[in-house]
Design an enzyme around this catalytic site. Sequence first.
Site, PDB file in Angstrom:
ATOM      1  N   CYS A  96       0.829  -1.207   0.000  1.00  0.00           N
ATOM      2  CA  CYS A  96       0.000   0.000   0.000  1.00  0.00           C
ATOM      3  C   CYS A  96       0.871   1.268   0.000  1.00  0.00           C
ATOM      4  O   CYS A  96       1.432   1.625  -1.021  1.00  0.00           O
ATOM      5  CB  CYS A  96      -0.986  -0.032   1.169  1.00  0.00           C
ATOM      6  SG  CYS A  96      -2.285   1.217   1.071  1.00  0.00           S
ATOM      7  N   HIS A 183      -3.611  -5.118   0.984  1.00  0.00           N
ATOM      8  CA  HIS A 183      -3.087  -5.458   2.308  1.00  0.00           C
ATOM      9  C   HIS A 183      -3.300  -6.937   2.598  1.00  0.00           C
ATOM     10  O   HIS A 183      -4.332  -7.308   3.188  1.00  0.00           O
ATOM     11  CB  HIS A 183      -3.817  -4.657   3.395  1.00  0.00           C
ATOM     12  CG  HIS A 183      -3.426  -3.225   3.502  1.00  0.00           C
ATOM     13  ND1 HIS A 183      -2.350  -2.805   4.246  1.00  0.00           N
ATOM     14  CD2 HIS A 183      -3.986  -2.111   2.959  1.00  0.00           C
ATOM     15  CE1 HIS A 183      -2.262  -1.476   4.176  1.00  0.00           C
ATOM     16  NE2 HIS A 183      -3.239  -1.045   3.408  1.00  0.00           N
ATOM     17  N   GLU A 185      -2.028  -8.542   4.910  1.00  0.00           N
ATOM     18  CA  GLU A 185      -1.975  -8.714   6.370  1.00  0.00           C
ATOM     19  C   GLU A 185      -3.295  -8.339   7.053  1.00  0.00           C
ATOM     20  O   GLU A 185      -3.499  -8.675   8.225  1.00  0.00           O
ATOM     21  CB  GLU A 185      -0.819  -7.898   6.958  1.00  0.00           C
ATOM     22  CG  GLU A 185      -1.072  -6.415   7.148  1.00  0.00           C
ATOM     23  CD  GLU A 185      -0.977  -5.578   5.878  1.00  0.00           C
ATOM     24  OE1 GLU A 185      -0.989  -4.340   5.986  1.00  0.00           O
ATOM     25  OE2 GLU A 185      -0.900  -6.161   4.772  1.00  0.00           O
TER      26      GLU A 185
END
Length: 242
Positions: A96, A183, A185
């Site tokens: 990002c 993302h 994560e």
Amino acid sequence: MRIGLLQCDDVAPELRGTHGNYPEMFERLFHRVDPGLEFRVWRCLDGEIPDDVDAVDAWLTTGSKFGVNDGLAWVDALEAFVRRLWVAGKPLVGICFGHQLMARALGGEVAKSARGWGVGLSFNRVLEQADWMTPWQAGLDLVVSHQDQVERLPPGARVLAGSDFCPFYLMQMGEHFLGVQGHPEFSKAYSRDLMGLRRDLVGDNRVREGKASLSAPVDDTLMVRWILNFMKRAMEGGGDDG
């Protein structure tokens, strides 16, 4: 493998107790694929910029609520370090904000998207199959949360995946830099809570659409496999004809 995590933000205090901070998110996800990975964290947002490009085997840059165009001293210092990694041929993967920072550091441009906020799950077409993309699939769907995105590619960058909303979603620069706007994560639960926290910024309708998108499967584990494959290949100095 030793991975240096360049931390560029903290999870909001309201959400940290439930979801952890960024280092915990990355370690939790990456250890699902390879429990033997070692992480070392630099808090770049506090001005803690590495001074040794060889301190770890590969580098990973987190997302951030800050923007690469905000004129912050630590962002400029991190951008200079990114250029050092580029010259040294060290593997770097940007997530990002990190994706955007890599693009700007190498001559691209980043701006707020005229399409507004990207939240929830993004759906992307894989446009080019690199040989580190194993296991292979033709789509890449990850959680997103961003206004800024890469608007002009750095010279020589290859776009590997994108969508109408974010054309330059996954890009490779040389054989050792990789950036992704999504993302991996972020869990769906965190995405949902983050949208709730940012509702006034994002807007009710976009939040409603974003939450609805979370019913689809997410390719977080696949993206981690691709990232680790890319890092290992870059460490070995292997070429890729794409």
